[in-house]
Design a protein around this motif. Sequence first.
Motif, PDB file in Angstrom:
ATOM      1  N   HIS A 253       0.811  -1.218   0.000  1.00  0.00           N
ATOM      2  CA  HIS A 253       0.000   0.000   0.000  1.00  0.00           C
ATOM      3  C   HIS A 253       0.847   1.271   0.000  1.00  0.00           C
ATOM      4  N   GLY A 254       2.148   1.107  -0.158  1.00  0.00           N
ATOM      5  CA  GLY A 254       3.039   2.266  -0.286  1.00  0.00           C
ATOM      6  C   GLY A 254       3.369   2.967   1.028  1.00  0.00           C
ATOM      7  N   VAL A 255       2.968   2.363   2.160  1.00  0.00           N
ATOM      8  CA  VAL A 255       3.221   3.013   3.459  1.00  0.00           C
ATOM      9  C   VAL A 255       4.710   2.923   3.817  1.00  0.00           C
ATOM     10  N   MET A 256       5.314   1.759   3.544  1.00  0.00           N
ATOM     11  CA  MET A 256       6.736   1.564   3.869  1.00  0.00           C
ATOM     12  C   MET A 256       7.598   2.553   3.093  1.00  0.00           C
ATOM     13  N   GLN A 257       7.219   2.799   1.825  1.00  0.00           N
ATOM     14  CA  GLN A 257       7.988   3.724   1.000  1.00  0.00           C
ATOM     15  C   GLN A 257       7.913   5.136   1.581  1.00  0.00           C
ATOM     16  N   LYS A 258       6.716   5.487   2.115  1.00  0.00           N
ATOM     17  CA  LYS A 258       6.552   6.823   2.711  1.00  0.00           C
ATOM     18  C   LYS A 258       7.399   6.940   3.984  1.00  0.00           C
ATOM     19  N   ILE A 259       7.369   5.869   4.792  1.00  0.00           N
ATOM     20  CA  ILE A 259       8.162   5.877   6.034  1.00  0.00           C
ATOM     21  C   ILE A 259       9.652   5.967   5.667  1.00  0.00           C
ATOM     22  N   SER A 260      10.001   5.221   4.616  1.00  0.00           N
ATOM     23  CA  SER A 260      11.391   5.174   4.180  1.00  0.00           C
ATOM     24  C   SER A 260      11.931   6.571   3.846  1.00  0.00           C
ATOM     25  N   SER A 261      11.061   7.413   3.251  1.00  0.00           N
ATOM     26  CA  SER A 261      11.522   8.745   2.837  1.00  0.00           C
ATOM     27  C   SER A 261      11.894   9.629   4.035  1.00  0.00           C
ATOM     28  N   VAL A 262      11.360   9.341   5.214  1.00  0.00           N
ATOM     29  CA  VAL A 262      11.733  10.154   6.392  1.00  0.00           C
ATOM     30  C   VAL A 262      12.626   9.394   7.374  1.00  0.00           C
ATOM     31  N   TYR A 263      12.583   8.067   7.273  1.00  0.00           N
ATOM     32  CA  TYR A 263      13.310   7.236   8.241  1.00  0.00           C
ATOM     33  C   TYR A 263      14.822   7.526   8.241  1.00  0.00           C
ATOM     34  N   GLY A 264      15.366   7.723   7.052  1.00  0.00           N
ATOM     35  CA  GLY A 264      16.799   7.972   6.905  1.00  0.00           C
ATOM     36  C   GLY A 264      17.239   9.272   7.567  1.00  0.00           C
ATOM     37  N   TYR A 265      16.319  10.221   7.675  1.00  0.00           N
ATOM     38  CA  TYR A 265      16.669  11.539   8.231  1.00  0.00           C
ATOM     39  C   TYR A 265      16.438  11.613   9.745  1.00  0.00           C
ATOM     40  N   LEU A 266      15.942  10.519  10.316  1.00  0.00           N
ATOM     41  CA  LEU A 266      15.575  10.534  11.742  1.00  0.00           C
ATOM     42  C   LEU A 266      16.757  10.923  12.639  1.00  0.00           C
ATOM     43  N   GLY A 267      17.952  10.419  12.303  1.00  0.00           N
ATOM     44  CA  GLY A 267      19.153  10.712  13.087  1.00  0.00           C
ATOM     45  C   GLY A 267      19.498  12.190  13.029  1.00  0.00           C
TER      46      GLY A 267
END
Lengths: 294, 235
Positions: free
Chosen positions: A167-181
């Motif tokens: 459903h494309g949710v993981m891809q959306k999370i992925s776009s911000v996950y990398g910047y979390l640090g």
Amino acid sequence: MRKITTYLPSIILSIALVFCILGTAGVLLAKSILTSESAYKVYSENGVRDIISDSLGSYYRDKANTTGIPSEVYTENITGDYIDLAVKDCIDRGFASVSDNSEFQFTPPENTALETAIDDFFSDYAESIGYTPDEEYEKKLDSAKDNAYKVIKSYCDIYKMESLYEHGVMQKISSVYGYLGIVSKIAVSVTFVVLVLLFLVNFKEISSWFYWTGVSCLISGIIGAVPCAYLLKTGYFKSFSIKEPQVFTVFTSAMTSATELFEKTMIADCAVGVMLIILCAATIIAGRSSKNKK
Amino acid sequence: MSEEKKSEKSEKVGSRLPLYLVTPFLVFSLCLGVLLVVMIKPYDKLKVYLNVAFMDNLKSDPLEDNTGLVIKNNEILEEYSGETSDTGEVMHPSFGEQFAIISSDVFEVDVPVYWGSEAELLELGACQPSGSVVVGSEGNAVISAHVDTFFANLTDLQVGDSVQIKTNYGKFDYKVSELIEFKSTSNKYLKPTDDTRLTLYTCKKDVLGGSDMRVGVICTPEKSVFYKTQDGGGQ
């Protein structure tokens, strides 16, 4: 507090500090819980392995009525350790997919004991009814094995990662996950900068700096803790729509523990705020009494 | 410091006290205002997802004992000596309630029928999905059971055989009119019909593993007897 030139900037900086504290707490919380280790911890600490095992057992007992394959063929070979391995693999692959924005692919680990048990059951049954194995037999056998892995996959994907990916949710999370640090570092830095600015504005009166920082901590604590208390008190997470026991357990446990952690942090924040306000009052009283002595 | 200056200072601090007290409320109100303005749009978007993910009427834990299926086993009237009629009202059972017994010469045992279709109910007897009409009503009453338990002999039924269903509101006699076979994915025989019929089906026995085929019978009503009271005839 004496002049409007310090009062107004202090109010603005205090409001900014409230949101900085909330943001920093939120980002740090997200950073600490969105890891494969904490996802697996939720699984292992809430007895989800037994829930999966029980669910698989009742699924195969029910299916035995239509497939004719006794549930023991599956349940005796899908062990707790195997479930642990499959769940861990699924979680690791999910987080790998989120961190490098790659495709999510999960196939349960090979279970030779299960495959052998299915092979044995089919051959014993065919022999008992005098059936000579043919092409149809092989097809049925392969289909039984494939179905077994499909069922294991659906029960061990406790975070519904496949569905989230589709459903494309993981891809959306992925776009911000990398910047979390980076975001967490920026949030901490901005909070520090606002604190320094607040100090500079109230440089002449240190008690005012205690006061404004205390007010910000107290208010951010209240704004953060009250919704958490409401969610926990009303059992909001129990209304989670997915009622598959293993999925329900991990999702609600993860959400509850994250909310509890955030609530505790915010209560601590409130306490710091109250302490700073008391410190402010104490500084003023001490200042007054020392001046009175002079 | 002179006494005058001292009192001036303490007056200044005293005059600032209301400001110290009011300021937190002012900051709090301003923060809430900012929060409302900033969150109004994202919340509107998020609300849709939240309403799907968290449905208030589903506030239950699947692992708690007090939730889920409630099975109700009823005593079904075997004999009725009271007043009867050819037409009458059916009683709508609740989900998980046993409301009928099917019997036939080919069945080794009388099969209890439960309202609803759940794996747990199929362990106890035959099931009538709540989507079909209640036995005794006009339309298609569909009943299924497992092939290795309650409907093991279903395929022994032949055209012309009798099937009887007893309930607490009436007794219904049927005759088998057609033998059927269909794919598990097809609802050809399971959908509502204009005529009154009883459809019984089960899985087709396969040599190995599960079967994608279903087999069964269609029965047409022969005689319907509705009870005037539900107390066994007022004995």
